[in-house]
Design an enzyme around this catalytic site. Structure first.
Site, PDB file in Angstrom:
ATOM      1  N   HIS A  60     -34.971  84.092  29.928  1.00 50.23           N
ATOM      2  CA  HIS A  60     -36.031  84.019  28.729  1.00 50.23           C
ATOM      3  C   HIS A  60     -37.121  83.332  29.044  1.00 50.23           C
ATOM      4  CE1 HIS A  60     -32.639  83.990  25.423  1.00 50.23           C
ATOM      5  NE2 HIS A  60     -32.479  84.961  26.103  1.00 50.23           N
ATOM      6  N   PRO A  61     -37.660  83.773  30.378  1.00 50.94           N
ATOM      7  CA  PRO A  61     -39.046  83.391  31.071  1.00 50.94           C
ATOM      8  C   PRO A  61     -40.205  83.708  30.088  1.00 50.94           C
ATOM      9  CG  PRO A  61     -38.362  84.892  32.449  1.00 50.94           C
ATOM     10  CD  PRO A  61     -37.097  84.600  31.280  1.00 50.94           C
TER      11      PRO A  61
END
Length: 440
Positions: free
Chosen positions: A356-357
């Site tokens: 989930h960057p």
């Protein structure tokens, strides 16, 4: 929480209810999508460097707006979900350059885009393909590639750009900073009864699941199996949930390796609001060099405390009679690991990214030196350039990024098209009346 964001709740509701316009998907030799964004000519020269592995014909985007879209590793998050380029069209690196003020053309030789050529007077006889952008550029290349492309184009921290021999077009110190992600652990249990998907964990079982899905669209293959989820608060004083759960009816790792030779199940758990911040930076001015990515995971004491609480709360959940009766023993962390030091060692060896960057081109007020885009997704200090992906999140969302990224895309598309904003709206969010003093 919802009451703080009345302008985006309608956009979130819109995509969850399936209110989408008609969209066409074709190769880059034709129209990428029907919508034509914007009403101004672009001020960008686009220096695209990518290998074309699809159609060898003209790479012309006749929509008037160039949408730069790239997959980040194996994740589809951080993209405009409803404008996906065909998978086998191209891969590689883009570079933006603001030195033009009358549109752009990209010459491609031998399957590789090498340079930009002006539209007027320059010889492009050697080019096999031309890609045009006559209105504006929308960069949607992920939280890793969007800041990289901005910095290669001279938009980013001035000192860092100069160190890499890049001319500074706009000094935006926040480009590549504020990198955030979610981490998670598996808390795995061996089962004492055949209650999991393990019976399919063999060649014949997998063949059965796949064949049944192909024929009838039913059976275990009709689900990703993450059908039980939860958000809870770790302790008193936390106003709204700060950890997330997914339950999986088999004990297995993401790499496909079974954790135990038999039936089992697991909970995926991790904090949602880590204070740790990382960065994406350039290694050089060569577009083919991968960026330097520093997530800076687990860099605060709060990260460790949150994960210890995650483990202990999960164990407490699994101790409830309704599920405890199915547990044979704890696979991991294992009953022998109880102290803070023991749990910290387990965390350091087993924590994984949830992919989930976000946050590396954060949205903010134009007076904020660390902001990269304004509230309309426009890059501050640069005309006719937007960033629309999860990189613009100022703070990581309290859950998976897919839905919020689509919401951002919905909201941004209205700005791009010049539509009036949808009516402000809110959803009522329940807050425990004694949250300051009670964890449950």
């Amino acid at each position: 929480m919802a009451e703080q964001f009345p302008n985006i709740v309608p956009s979130a509701r819109k995509f969850t209810m399936g209110d989408y316009p008609s969209v066409t998907y074709r190769s880059l030799s034709g129209t990428i999508f029907k919508r034509s964004f914007g009403n101004k000519q672009t001020g960008y020269k686009l220096d695209l460097e990518f290998k074309n592995i699809g159609d060898e014909s003209n790479l012309k985007n006749d929509s008037g707006t160039l949408l730069l879209l790239m997959r980040h590793y194996n994740s589809v998050e951080g993209t405009l979900q409803f404008f996906k380029l065909p998978r086998r069209v191209f891969s590689g690196i883009f570079k933006l350059d603001t030195s033009r003020d009358s549109g752009s053309e990209v010459a491609r030789k031998d399957g590789l885009v090498k340079e930009i050529v002006p539209r007027d007077g320059d010889d492009i006889s050697q080019a096999k393909a031309v890609l045009n952008a006559s209105k504006e550029v929308i960069l949607s290349a992920s939280s890793i590639n969007s800041p990289k492309l901005l910095m290669l184009s001279g938009i980013g921290p001035a000192k860092h750009l100069k160190e890499n021999g890049i001319e500074v077009v706009a000094d935006r110190p926040g480009v590549g900073q504020n990198l955030q992600d979610h981490l998670e652990l598996y808390i795995q249990m061996a089962a004492n009864e055949p209650v999991s998907l393990y019976k399919y964990w063999n060649l014949l079982g997998k063949a059965y699941v796949g064949l049944r899905w192909m024929i009838s669209k039913t059976g275990p293959g009709a689900s990703n199996q993450f059908e039980s989820a939860a958000f809870i608060r770790t302790k008193a004083g936390v106003k709204y949930p700060d950890i997330q759960y997914h339950f999986l009816p088999i004990a297995v790792r993401y790499d496909g390796k079974a954790a135990v030779n038999g039936h089992g199940f697991q909970a995926h758990v991790g904090p949602m609001r880590s204070p740790s911040r990382g960065s994406v930076s350039l290694r050089s001015n060569d577009p083919y060099d991968h960026p330097a990515i520093l997530f800076n995971y687990m860099s605060t004491e709060k990260d460790w405390d949150d994960f210890r609480r995650c483990i202990r709360l999960t164990r407490e959940i699994f101790e409830q009679p309704s599920i405890k009766k199915f547990i044979k023993y704890e696979i991991q962390p294992g009953d022998s690991l109880q102290t803070d030091d023991e749990l910290d060692e387990f965390i350091s060896q087993n924590v994984e990214s949830a992919y989930h960057p976000c946050g590396t081109c954060k949205m903010g007020d134009i007076s904020d030196p660390m902001a990269v885009v304004d509230k309309f997704t426009k890059v501050i200090g640069i005309e006719k350039l937007r960033v629309v992906d999860s990189s613009i999140f100022p703070q990581i969302t309290n859950g998976n990024l897919n839905g919020p990224t689509i919401m951002v895309s919905e909201k941004a598309s209205d700005h791009i098209l010049g539509k009036d904003p949808m009516p402000r709206a809110n959803e009522n969010v329940w807050v425990h009346p004694n949250w300051k003093d009670q964890q449950r």
